[in-house]
Design a protein around this motif. Structure first.
Motif, PDB file in Angstrom:
ATOM      1  N   VAL A  14      28.389 -23.206  37.835  1.00  0.00           N
ATOM      2  CA  VAL A  14      27.814 -22.621  36.630  1.00  0.00           C
ATOM      3  C   VAL A  14      27.886 -21.113  36.787  1.00  0.00           C
ATOM      4  O   VAL A  14      27.319 -20.543  37.714  1.00  0.00           O
ATOM      5  N   SER A  45      27.275 -17.382  35.037  1.00  0.00           N
ATOM      6  CA  SER A  45      26.535 -16.681  33.994  1.00  0.00           C
ATOM      7  C   SER A  45      26.980 -15.228  33.945  1.00  0.00           C
ATOM      8  O   SER A  45      27.460 -14.670  34.932  1.00  0.00           O
ATOM      9  N   SER A  80      22.367 -12.560  27.913  1.00  0.00           N
ATOM     10  CA  SER A  80      23.185 -13.297  28.877  1.00  0.00           C
ATOM     11  C   SER A  80      23.786 -14.528  28.222  1.00  0.00           C
ATOM     12  O   SER A  80      23.387 -14.933  27.126  1.00  0.00           O
ATOM     13  N   SER A 136      26.192 -18.378  29.717  1.00  0.00           N
ATOM     14  CA  SER A 136      26.662 -19.135  30.878  1.00  0.00           C
ATOM     15  C   SER A 136      27.679 -20.160  30.438  1.00  0.00           C
ATOM     16  O   SER A 136      27.776 -20.500  29.255  1.00  0.00           O
TER      17      SER A 136
END
Length: 779
Positions: free
Chosen positions: A157, A159, A172, A174
């Protein structure tokens, strides 16, 4: 609609009053080109600026990239009614014009620039919700621990955050990344061994490398860059050796295989290829030289080591190919028998095998030695020389060389005696060479013996002056020896010694000083009669001595003729002569009145007895007239005392207080100062400025110097001198004065002459008139 417009105007008016707009200053001003920076996202109805125009203007007009966002009120109030968006338009180019009551332009249009400043109002966004990729095991830095057998798949993952993640209001996003780990087949192969000088057909494949994907371009790189590189790689990754290798030339190769893509960019780190050249026995032993020469003394014991023959084999060390064996195959001559010598099989060390040798029988033996490895043989030659031993002592031709009488002033280097001894050992060797030395009768080393290397003759010479007063008779004992030690059991005896008697006669000698140069120091300001030094001399015959001085050119010194004490008789002056050199003469009283001399070096130590002065004569100092501004000139001071004493730290001041309103003296450093004018009201003439200079010594001394400074008309930065004017010739002013005086005298003379003429003419007229009056009377 009318109500909305009124409400909007009312809101603007309220904002206008509360924010202070309308006041002349920061937010209002004349109509001129301007640039404004406004953050995006601000609410509507934000006032930017209020423009002021001439009294003829009654309203304002706004044009350009308004985007229905920017508006202007008739009173010149510029504002925006919507929030700005930098991503839509970062810069707005506007024009503002001032109009009169008829709509005519009075001022402008004037360019107005609106720069929209960015704020963080957009979040970062990945282009897709999921990504896939693969990585090879150990293919790049950071992936060394990846192993497809343990973990063939990774789900990550990832981000992203703007503003560096440091702001409270950052955004942000992801996404998911799937990574597949694949086996990396780009690996360095195992080290390769190649036998040297192989006869197989070339090229020969030796190893292989392979990139993970097809289409890679392969090449080899050798960092040593040899003149010939015997390897190549094809585009399948197969590596070949192209020619026979020679281990003795190069026993190992290290180079690199490189894989690149079609654009020539490296796909990964190069792989190291190691090739070791395997030795074969292809080199015969070699001798260290054409002939190896060894020596052995004739009294050497059986089994003694004589020397070693060290042969060499170029094949690999510490292998069966380089193991050497030594064997004596011939001895010449074979007297007194064959097999006199042995050689150690693997070391090559020679030993005496049977008995001691005698040089008189055979002075030299020649051996032929076979040196072999498992396949080759080489013959080497060894010469063994038999060396004589020192078993004979030197013997003097006679034990006593009699008596000899010499005067004590015999010249150094004079040969006074020849001695001779003989030795029965081999000529021209250390065993037969003779060295002579004196063992008794010359403790002070006044004699020496030189030996002729060809004849062993000894020449006795005078090395130092003979001295009747010290030793009148020398009973000399000579000893003859060899530089080589005698063999065990043989010793020197009385035959190696001889005697000699030397008698020294007295000669009247001049007095001798205790030293040739006497050093003394004294301060230059000592009083007359001060003792400054002392000298001593002795007469070898014991006569009295009288002292005198020679070379006292300044008459500063006198010497006591009996004691040798030296005194000052006049003032000393270091500045005149800092190191005073005179000769001291010692003369014997009586006898032949012989004399000798020594030197007295008298160093005069400085005292501060010289006032400061100018370092040079300053005759050309001038300022241009008329002066336009205060000016300065630099001068330097010095004095005749030692620099270490006074330290060159002078202070400077004007020599007269009455000059302080016109002149100023300023110190620059320890030796330099400047003389400056304080105004420009000076006459065209020469000024003599007195300056006091103090040396700061102990005691301090002060001197007053005069600096002549000329104010003159200048031409090209120098004083103007009228053409033809020389010293002694009148100047223009004097010449004009002389001419005027001359003209005045001439004028006076002419006036007197004219007056006299006029007077005479008047008398003649009177006489004529009287004559006229008389004439009628005569009629």
């Amino acid at each position: 609609m009318m109500m909305q417009a009124q409400l909007h105007c009312l809101c603007l008016f309220t904002l206008y009053l509360t924010t202070g707009y309308g006041q002349e200053g920061k937010f209002s001003g004349p109509l001129k080109p301007m640039t404004f920076s406004i953050f995006e996202g601000q609410g509507p109805s934000q006032i930017i600026f209020q423009f002021k125009a001439s009294p003829l203007a009654v309203t304002f007009k706004l044009t350009g990239e308004t985007d229905d966002i920017f508006q202007i009120q008739p009173d010149g109030l510029l504002y925006h009614n919507k929030a700005l968006d930098r991503e839509t338009r970062a810069v707005h180019k506007l024009q503002v014009s001032a109009l009169d009551a008829h709509g005519n332009t009075v001022e402008g249009p004037v360019p107005i620039t609106i720069e929209v400043k960015d704020i963080n109002d957009n979040r970062p966004v990945f282009l897709q919700p999921k990504y896939e990729g693969s990585v090879r095991q150990n293919s790049r830095p950071g992936s060394q621990e990846l192993d497809p057998l343990k973990n063939p798949f990774y789900n990550l993952v990832v981000s992203v955050e703007d503003m560096g993640g440091q702001k409270e209001h950052s955004f942000s996003d992801s996404t998911s990344v799937d990574i597949t780990v694949k086996e990396n087949i780009w690996k360095a192969p195992e080290p390769v061994e190649i036998e040297e000088n192989s006869t197989n057909p070339y090229p020969i494949k030796i190893t292989q490398v392979q990139w993970n994907d097809p289409g890679a371009l392969y090449s080899l790189v050798d960092k040593e860059k040899p003149s010939k590189f015997p390897f190549l790689i094809d585009q399948e990754g197969d590596i070949y050796v192209t020619q026979p290798l020679d281990r003795e030339e190069k026993d190992a190769y290290v180079f690199y295989a490189v894989a690149k893509d079609e654009h020539g960019k490296p796909l990964a780190f190069p792989l190291q290829i190691q090739v070791k050249v395997k030795d074969i026995n292809d080199n015969p032993p070699t001798c260290p030289s054409t002939v190896t020469v060894l020596e052995v003394q004739e009294n050497e014991q059986i089994g003694s080591s004589i020397g070693t023959l060290i042969a060499h084999d170029m094949d690999e060390e510490n292998t069966v190919n380089s193991v050497l064996r030594y064997r004596i195959v011939d001895q010449t001559p074979k007297v007194p028998r064959d097999g006199l010598f042995l050689v150690q099989t693997y070391l090559g060390t020679f030993q005496l095998a049977v008995q001691s040798l005698r040089k008189r029988d055979t002075p030299q033996y020649n051996l032929t030695v076979e040196v072999s490895d498992k396949d080759f043989k080489t013959l080497c030659f060894v010469q063994i020389n038999i060396i004589d031993i020192n078993d004979q002592i030197p013997i003097f031709e006679k034990p006593d060389y009699g008596n000899l009488t010499l005067p004590e002033d015999t010249a150094i280097g004079t040969v006074i005696l020849t001695i001779q001894a003989t030795d029965a050992d081999e000529p021209h060797t250390g065993s037969s060479k003779i060295l002579y030395r004196i063992t008794q009768g010359d403790s002070e080393g006044r004699l020496e013996i030189e030996t002729d290397p060809e004849t062993n003759t000894g020449y006795v010479k005078v090395k130092k002056p003979l001295d009747f007063e010290a030793v009148a008779v020398h009973n000399i004992v000579f000893q003859a020896e060899n530089p080589e030690p005698l063999v065990l059991g043989v010793q020197y005896n009385a035959s190696s010694s001889a005697t000699f008697r030397l008698t020294v006669t007295d000669v009247n000698e001049a007095p001798q000083f205790s030293q040739q140069v006497y050093q003394a120091k004294v301060s230059e300001d000592v009083a007359k009669g001060t003792k400054v030094g002392n000298v001593t001399a002795k007469d070898p015959e014991g006569l009295d001595i009288s002292y005198s001085l020679r070379g006292d050119k300044r008459g500063w010194l006198k010497i006591d003729p009996v004691t040798g004490e030296i005194f000052s008789v006049a003032p000393l002056d270091r500045e005149a002569e800092s190191l005073y050199r005179v000769q001291v003469v010692a003369t014997e009283v009586g006898g032949a009145s012989l004399s000798s001399t020594a030197q007295l070096h008298l160093t005069l130590m400085d005292v501060n007895d010289n006032p400061p002065r100018l370092a040079k004569e300053y005759t050309g100092l001038f300022f241009c007239y008329p002066p336009k501004a205060p000016e300065s000139l630099i001068f330097e001071a010095t004095d005749d005392d030692q620099q270490s004493f006074r330290g060159r730290h002078f202070t400077f001041s004007l020599g007269s207080e009455s000059l302080q309103k016109d002149w100023e003296v300023s110190k620059i450093n320890g030796t330099h100062a400047s003389l400056s004018t304080k105004h420009t009201d000076f006459e065209e003439r020469v000024y003599h400025i007195p300056v006091r200079i103090n040396d700061g010594g102990r005691p301090p001394l002060e001197g007053t110097v005069s600096l002549p400074v000329t104010f003159c008309k200048c031409v090209e930065d120098s004083c103007f001198q009228p053409a033809g004017h020389m010293p002694g010739i009148p100047t223009v002013g004097v010449t004009v004065g002389v001419l005027l005086t001359t003209f005045l005298v001439i004028g006076i003379i002419l006036a007197v002459v004219f007056f006299q003429i006029k007077k005479n003419k008047g008398q003649r007229n009177v006489e004529s008139a009287q004559a006229s009056e008389v004439k009628p009377l005569r009629n």
